[in-house]
Design a protein around this motif. Structure first.
Motif, PDB file in Angstrom:
ATOM      1  N   ALA A  81       0.804  -0.999  -0.025  1.00 38.24           N
ATOM      2  CA  ALA A  81       0.023   0.013  -0.105  1.00 38.24           C
ATOM      3  C   ALA A  81       0.796   0.848  -0.317  1.00 38.24           C
ATOM      4  N   GLU A  82       2.014   1.287   0.885  1.00 35.28           N
ATOM      5  CA  GLU A  82       2.619   2.258   0.638  1.00 35.28           C
ATOM      6  C   GLU A  82       3.586   2.840  -0.486  1.00 35.28           C
ATOM      7  N   GLU A  83       3.871   1.580  -0.932  1.00 33.61           N
ATOM      8  CA  GLU A  83       4.402   1.711  -2.042  1.00 33.61           C
ATOM      9  C   GLU A  83       3.387   2.294  -3.574  1.00 33.61           C
ATOM     10  N   ARG A  84       2.293   2.152  -3.473  1.00 36.24           N
ATOM     11  CA  ARG A  84       1.311   2.291  -4.094  1.00 36.24           C
ATOM     12  C   ARG A  84       1.304   3.918  -4.051  1.00 36.24           C
ATOM     13  N   ILE A  85       1.215   3.850  -2.933  1.00 36.78           N
ATOM     14  CA  ILE A  85       0.446   5.766  -2.114  1.00 36.78           C
ATOM     15  C   ILE A  85       1.737   6.319  -2.778  1.00 36.78           C
ATOM     16  N   ARG A  86       2.911   6.440  -2.356  1.00 43.04           N
ATOM     17  CA  ARG A  86       3.769   7.087  -2.846  1.00 43.04           C
ATOM     18  C   ARG A  86       3.803   7.739  -4.356  1.00 43.04           C
ATOM     19  N   ALA A  87       3.075   6.913  -5.225  1.00 41.14           N
ATOM     20  CA  ALA A  87       3.024   6.968  -6.851  1.00 41.14           C
ATOM     21  C   ALA A  87       2.346   7.663  -6.850  1.00 41.14           C
ATOM     22  N   MET A  88       1.299   8.185  -5.599  1.00 41.85           N
ATOM     23  CA  MET A  88       0.371   9.003  -5.974  1.00 41.85           C
ATOM     24  C   MET A  88       0.436  10.482  -5.636  1.00 41.85           C
ATOM     25  N   PRO A  89       0.108  11.310  -6.865  1.00 44.26           N
ATOM     26  CA  PRO A  89       0.454  13.002  -6.711  1.00 44.26           C
ATOM     27  C   PRO A  89      -0.009  13.326  -4.896  1.00 44.26           C
ATOM     28  N   GLY A  90       0.917  14.261  -4.911  1.00 47.81           N
ATOM     29  CA  GLY A  90       0.245  14.673  -3.273  1.00 47.81           C
ATOM     30  C   GLY A  90      -0.305  15.663  -3.493  1.00 47.81           C
ATOM     31  N   GLY A  91      -1.462  16.111  -2.231  1.00 46.59           N
ATOM     32  CA  GLY A  91      -1.828  16.549  -1.707  1.00 46.59           C
ATOM     33  C   GLY A  91      -2.958  15.672  -0.859  1.00 46.59           C
ATOM     34  N   ARG A  92      -4.286  16.198  -0.596  1.00 52.15           N
ATOM     35  CA  ARG A  92      -4.699  15.682   0.625  1.00 52.15           C
ATOM     36  C   ARG A  92      -5.066  13.405   0.499  1.00 52.15           C
ATOM     37  N   PRO A  93      -5.297  13.003  -0.441  1.00 52.36           N
ATOM     38  CA  PRO A  93      -5.805  12.356  -1.026  1.00 52.36           C
ATOM     39  C   PRO A  93      -4.661  10.601  -0.973  1.00 52.36           C
ATOM     40  N   ARG A  94      -3.086  11.895  -0.965  1.00 52.58           N
ATOM     41  CA  ARG A  94      -1.913  10.944  -0.297  1.00 52.58           C
ATOM     42  C   ARG A  94      -1.388  11.566   0.780  1.00 52.58           C
ATOM     43  N   ASP A  95      -2.300  12.548   1.321  1.00 50.48           N
ATOM     44  CA  ASP A  95      -1.712  12.540   2.592  1.00 50.48           C
ATOM     45  C   ASP A  95      -2.673  11.747   3.760  1.00 50.48           C
ATOM     46  N   VAL A  96      -4.358  11.744   3.239  1.00 51.44           N
ATOM     47  CA  VAL A  96      -4.772  10.568   4.332  1.00 51.44           C
ATOM     48  C   VAL A  96      -4.351   9.028   4.365  1.00 51.44           C
ATOM     49  N   ALA A  97      -3.755   9.323   2.760  1.00 50.08           N
ATOM     50  CA  ALA A  97      -3.732   7.600   2.936  1.00 50.08           C
ATOM     51  C   ALA A  97      -2.602   6.977   3.837  1.00 50.08           C
ATOM     52  N   GLU A  98      -1.497   8.461   3.504  1.00 54.50           N
ATOM     53  CA  GLU A  98      -0.414   7.993   4.438  1.00 54.50           C
ATOM     54  C   GLU A  98      -0.552   8.130   5.574  1.00 54.50           C
TER      55      GLU A  98
END
Length: 111
Positions: A55-72
């Motif tokens: 999950a963390e690997e796929r999250i790192r590939a997400m563009p920065g912003g609120r959705p990525r912050d929530v996922a992290e």
């Protein structure tokens, strides 16, 4: 109710994880401290350990912003759930089930 042990950890299928999520939701209001609930809680912890990395690997590939912050934040919360035992078995069962559901999505392992 099927409480048969499924393969744990990395060998567990998405279907097995989803069955344990459903079983946790059934046991949470009725028998949160029973033997079956204890086994489900342990398996959910294994799933969290196994899904957090992908999950963390796929999250790192997400563009920065609120959705990525929530996922992290979700991954951090998930790791906290397995490092701290908690005092309310009902809450732990419910929280772990919810986190596994989210990690399955973040790891790209949806059914």
């Amino acid at each position: 109710m099927n409480t048969r042990q499924e393969p744990q950890g990395a060998g567990a299928s998405v279907a097995a994880m989803c069955r344990d999520i459903e079983l946790a939701q059934h046991l949470e209001p009725t028998y949160p401290t029973g033997t079956a609930a204890c086994g489900v809680r342990e398996r959910l912890g294994e799933y969290i350990r196994d899904l957090s990395g992908p999950a963390e690997e796929r999250i790192r590939a997400m563009p920065g912003g609120r959705p990525r912050d929530v996922a992290e934040g979700t991954v951090r919360h998930a790791r906290t759930l397995i490092s701290e035992s908690g005092t309310d078995p009902r809450a732990v069962l419910c929280l772990r089930a919810g986190v596994v559901r989210q990690l399955l999505q973040y790891a790209g392992r949806t059914s």
